[in-house]
Design a protein around this motif. Sequence first.
Motif, mmCIF file in Angstrom:
data_model
loop_
_atom_site.group_PDB
_atom_site.id
_atom_site.type_symbol
_atom_site.label_atom_id
_atom_site.label_comp_id
_atom_site.label_asym_id
_atom_site.label_seq_id
_atom_site.Cartn_x
_atom_site.Cartn_y
_atom_site.Cartn_z
ATOM 1 N N LYS A 65 -6.007 -2.701 -4.831
ATOM 2 C CA LYS A 65 -7.259 -3.083 -5.513
ATOM 3 C C LYS A 65 -7.874 -1.935 -6.310
ATOM 4 C CE LYS A 65 -8.500 -6.972 -2.640
ATOM 5 N NZ LYS A 65 -9.528 -7.606 -1.829
ATOM 6 N N LEU A 68 -8.200 -2.262 -10.137
ATOM 7 C CA LEU A 68 -9.289 -3.017 -10.771
ATOM 8 C C LEU A 68 -10.265 -2.080 -11.466
ATOM 9 C CD1 LEU A 68 -9.871 -5.638 -7.934
ATOM 10 C CD2 LEU A 68 -8.700 -6.011 -10.131
ATOM 11 N N CYS A 101 0.914 -3.302 -9.245
ATOM 12 C CA CYS A 101 -0.436 -3.754 -8.887
ATOM 13 C C CYS A 101 -1.195 -4.311 -10.088
ATOM 14 C CB CYS A 101 -1.212 -2.618 -8.241
ATOM 15 S SG CYS A 101 -0.440 -1.976 -6.732
ATOM 16 N N HIS A 104 0.125 -7.711 -10.559
ATOM 17 C CA HIS A 104 -0.369 -8.597 -9.498
ATOM 18 C C HIS A 104 -1.805 -9.061 -9.763
ATOM 19 C CE1 HIS A 104 -0.946 -10.226 -5.457
ATOM 20 N NE2 HIS A 104 -2.091 -9.549 -5.427
ATOM 21 N N TYR A 105 -2.660 -8.129 -10.237
ATOM 22 C CA TYR A 105 -4.070 -8.459 -10.459
ATOM 23 C C TYR A 105 -4.354 -8.919 -11.884
ATOM 24 C CZ TYR A 105 -5.061 -6.719 -5.809
ATOM 25 O OH TYR A 105 -5.102 -6.550 -4.443
#
Length: 138
Positions: A65, A68, A101, A104-105
């Motif tokens: 995360k 982000l 990542c 993925h996001y």
Amino acid sequence: MHFISRILLAAAIFLGGLNAGFAANTDPLFINMTTSDAHRSTMAIGFGKSQFERGHQLTIFLNDKGVLIASAANKAQFTNQQNMLSELVKKGAVVFVCPTCIKHYGIKESDLLPGLKVSNPDLTGNALFQENTKTLSW
């Protein structure tokens, strides 16, 4: 009296040597940041900034995360953290972003803040396994 002078001189040399050892320590720092939590991410980046200002080479690896925070599309939510990262990059710190990542996001590479680099095993490994590197994770 001569004996006491020698002891004081030896103590001063010893303590001066200890102080020089601490002051000269510039081991690289690798921060693994997996969080997008406002407090935890500010702590991670802020700790890195403090050590960078003390002469430590700094690499921050944003993954899970943490990616982000790397997206300009999330500026409203992460203004403080993004400003800190941008300042660090301008001064020579390295910020890597996990490619798996961001996929993925749903973050596009073109959305990353200027100066942040999409990582790969070679880039990350070279920073992480550099001699005397210290690591922390948030």
